[in-house]
Design an enzyme around this catalytic site. Structure first.
Site, PDB file in Angstrom:
ATOM      1  N   CYS A   1      20.453  -7.340   8.098  1.00 38.14           N
ATOM      2  CA  CYS A   1      19.273  -6.598   8.543  1.00 38.14           C
ATOM      3  C   CYS A   1      18.496  -7.433   9.537  1.00 38.14           C
ATOM      4  CB  CYS A   1      18.390  -6.203   7.370  1.00 38.14           C
ATOM      5  SG  CYS A   1      17.567  -7.599   6.579  1.00 38.14           S
TER       6      CYS A   1
ATOM      7  N   ASP B   1      16.072  -4.897  52.103  1.00 37.81           N
ATOM      8  CA  ASP B   1      16.429  -5.654  53.295  1.00 37.81           C
ATOM      9  C   ASP B   1      17.126  -4.689  54.254  1.00 37.81           C
ATOM     10  OD1 ASP B   1      16.914  -8.075  54.849  1.00 37.81           O
ATOM     11  OD2 ASP B   1      19.010  -7.747  54.318  1.00 37.81           O
TER      12      ASP B   1
END
Length: 750
Positions: free
Chosen positions: A19, A439
């Protein structure tokens, strides 16, 4: 700013985590080992990623995990799919134990619950079999379930409880064990209990164990499926290759291929490793890398990628990258690293779950005490049933699985679409960006100059001018010259003989071609000629941000030529789609402002940063941050600092290694559409994580009080521990199943 440091990192497989609270304990144990800079444990992959200083000791790490109560071994290098196999083995083992538990539980449940629900059945049963004998039969059946297939809960849970580090197994062991122990007392020493409290709960103990085993089994199956994306990538790898050595062709295992080997590929075969075609041509299906369904044409000199499929012709290629250096191996490695990572939100979840199990045990004890003091008669029974219900219904598993399962499926699906999240944190960060900065060269554009315009004087023909100019420019290495020559070759034009070649750097070139005088250059270079016929064309080109060069033939102005970096076909559609997502789009370019703004108008870009030198790109990213978080998309080596500076750096996969190494996300294949896929996956994954967390925490917050009996005073409602066990199992299954929905996310279609 992202920091790109490369200390020593290792991966450790952890056994025995059940768990979310286990995650915190393992991380704490690892972090205490000298030399550990960072430790992150992923519950879904059952793996720890540890960053070590040079002095780090792997043996000490393994020992620390084992001391904390878990198994540990270093992950083998070539184990991209080992986790998946581990889940498969878990599923097979759990399926066997589910059957072993269900067979005795079913008659126990039918006999006991049938007696409660239908009085004639109870009367008939007790007439046939005395109650004491019946309880002994129940005892045998329940004991087999608890201490046979259910022994795993006690074997792990009780030692964890004794170490002061309780986890999910502890809750099940305490809950089922308490119900069983109370029933044993009621069966074999009933005089210890008040007459009104002499009940047995064997069926509850057995059903709890069986239902939680069923939940674990289904969870293991679902968790196994979260690694399917990596599995598909692993399966794409060829097993053998036909290699030509010393003139002899033989088929060898893929592991034996060496860089420099010549490999022969027939139609329909997978390409073994990365390389470069030396002979032949074909069309290759690269969809497993780029997500693009159309085969790509390849000829001599073209690169090929291991794992892709040859669809048509035969060819030979020279191996350039083999083993772990191939693109497919790197992709598997990057996807696995991303799947094992943690989002910032997971840190908060881990802090809560670390205290969750101890808090549930304390709440169970408190529930028992309250019912014993103020509950109706028989108080023993009410106290026991409600305390057990609290233990059983609490589900730390769902909280622990909420984030990592979504990350695993989301990053795996992204890889199938040609988007690699190198860092899982980018999933959360990308969802929050407000600006996508692109770019220009090589990202929005093709990255190479192309002849885009040839404006002629009425006295000259297109092919005539192009052939003469290309003949002169063939003597030059300037990028404009290369583009003109390429256009002439594409048109199939023959180039004449060149004599008297002369170059004026920064101005132009002059030569004779088959006796004709040809001059190519700027307006200044040819300033002695009459440009009046080209006045309108010059103004129009200037408005478009284009700068022409001019051609004079036999001292007469013949043409204006524009060579430019052409915009990629998908750029306009991608920017439009980014706007539809509510994002601003910026362009960063080294072009002069007029040219950059003309391109921005053509593309519909919101913000322009022009005349930006490579060294100034970081400053441009910082200036855009005033609009919100920034994702930067680039492909060149001079983009690496900007990719690192951005909140999320996205590298186009056809770019340089430096750009890719600096990025958080890599778009394979170089298609700008991948930005949209990355954004869609990011948003879908984060939405999925929040759904899982809402369910996991909401489930526990709402149902734990119900299990404790909060509804009993007003409504007379109590929650059976058996229903709690079913709900607990269902909770984990729902979280993992919800994550699987990310596998259905489609790529963006333009």
């Amino acid at each position: 700013m992202n920091e790109h440091v490369h200390p020593k990192s290792i991966s450790i497989d952890i056994d025995g985590m059940t768990c979310a609270s286990c995650v915190a304990r393992v991380e704490k144990a690892l972090s205490k080992v000298p030399g550990v800079e960072r430790a992150a444990v992923n519950f879904a992959t059952e793996r720890a990623s540890v960053t070590l200083a040079d002095s780090g000791n792997v043996a000490a790490l393994l020992a620390a995990v084992e001391k904390a109560g878990y198994g540990a071994h270093q992950t083998p290098m070539a184990s991209a799919h080992s986790g998946h196999q581990h889940h498969d083995e878990d599923a097979a083992l759990l399926r066997r134990d589910v059957i072993r538990a269900a067979v005795p539980t079913l008659p126990l449940f039918v006999l006991e619950m049938g007696s409660h629900l239908y009085m004639p059945f109870h009367m008939g049963l007790t007439a046939l079999v005395p109650t004491q004998i019946l309880h002994i039969v129940y005892f045998v059946l329940a004991s087999y379930v608890l201490f046979g297939p259910g022994w795993r809960f006690f074997k792990v849970g009780i030692p964890a409880l004794l170490r002061g580090a309780p986890e999910m197994n502890s809750l099940v062991a305490l809950g089922a064990g308490a119900a069983w122990l109370y029933s044993v007392v009621a069966t074999f020493a009933p005089q210890v209990l008040p007459a009104q409290a002499q009940y047995v709960y064997y069926e509850a103990a057995a059903v709890i164990v069986t239902l939680i085993l069923v939940g674990r089994w289904l969870e293991a199956i679902a968790k196994g499926r979260t690694g399917d994306a990596i599995q598909r990538l692993v399966r794409e790898q060829a097993k053998t290759a036909r290699v030509q050595r010393d003139g002899v062709v033989s088929e060898i295992a893929i592991e034996q291929v060496k860089a420099g080997d010549i490999i022969l590929v027939r139609p329909g075969e997978k390409i073994a490793v990365d390389g470069e075609i030396t002979e032949g041509a074909s069309h290759i299906d690269e969809s497993m890398i780029s997500g693009e369904s159309l085969p790509v044409s390849k000829s001599v000199g073209a690169g090929v990628i291991g794992g892709t499929l040859n669809t048509s012709g035969s060819f030979s290629f020279r191996a350039t990258k083999v083993g772990g250096d191939t693109m497919l191996a790197q992709i598997i490695r990057m996807v696995e690293e991303a799947q094992g990572g943690k989002l910032p939100i997971q840190g908060v979840v881990d802090q809560i779950t670390a205290w969750f199990v101890p808090a549930v045990i304390a709440l169970s004890v408190l529930t028992f005490g309250i019912w014993m003091l103020w509950g109706p008669s028989p108080a023993y029974v009410f106290a026991l049933v409600n305390a057990v219900a609290v233990l059983i219904i609490a589900c730390p598993c769902a909280m622990g699985l909420a984030t990592p399962t979504s990350i695993m499926v989301g990053t795996g699906r992204a890889a199938e679409l040609g988007v690699l999240f190198r860092k899982s944190e980018a999933l959360q960060q990308l969802r929050d960006v407000a600006v996508v900065a692109l770019d220009k060269t090589g990202t929005l554009t093709e990255g190479k100059p192309t002849l885009t315009d040839l404006i002629l004087d009425d006295d000259f023909e297109h092919d005539e001018v192009l052939a003469l100019v290309a003949a002169v420019e063939a003597k030059s290495e300037h990028p404009i010259a290369t583009a003109i020559v390429a256009a002439a070759e594409k048109a199939g034009l023959a180039l004449g003989a060149v004599t008297e070649f002369a170059s004026d750097p920064g101005g132009g070139v002059t030569a004779r071609v088959d006796g004709r005088l040809v001059s190519v250059g700027s307006q200044r270079h040819l300033g002695h000629l009459d440009f009046s016929d080209f006045k309108d064309a010059i103004e129009k080109l200037a408005d478009q941000g284009k700068t022409p060069v001019f051609v004079a033939i036999d001292d007469k102005l013949a043409a204006a030529i524009v060579v430019a970096d052409t915009i990629k076909p998908t750029s306009v559609a991608v920017i439009s789609a980014l706007h539809a997502m509510g994002l601003k789009v910026a362009m960063i370019s080294g072009d002069n402002r007029r040219t950059a703004e003309a391109i921005a108008r053509q593309l519909g870009i919101d913000e322009v940063r022009a005349e930006v030198l490579p060294a100034d790109k970081v400053a441009a990213i910082k200036s855009l941050r005033s609009l919100g978080k920034v994702a930067f998309v680039g492909d060149g080596i001079n983009d690496a600092p900007a990719l690192a500076e951005a909140d999320v750096g996205i590298a186009v996969g056809t770019g340089t290694d430096a750009a890719i190494e600096s990025a958080d996300v890599v778009l394979l294949g170089g298609d700008l559409k991948g930005v949209l896929d990355a954004l869609r996956l990011s948003r879908a994954t984060m939405r999925n994580i929040w759904q899982n967390l809402f369910w996991a925490f909401g489930y526990n917050v709402l149902l734990i009080p119900v299990a404790a009996g909060a509804l009993y005073p007003g409504y007379g409602i109590l929650l059976s521990p058996m229903i709690g066990a079913g709900a607990m199992a269902l909770s984990s299954i729902m979280v993992v199943s919800n994550a699987q929905r990310l596998r259905a996310v489609k790529g963006v279609t333009l």
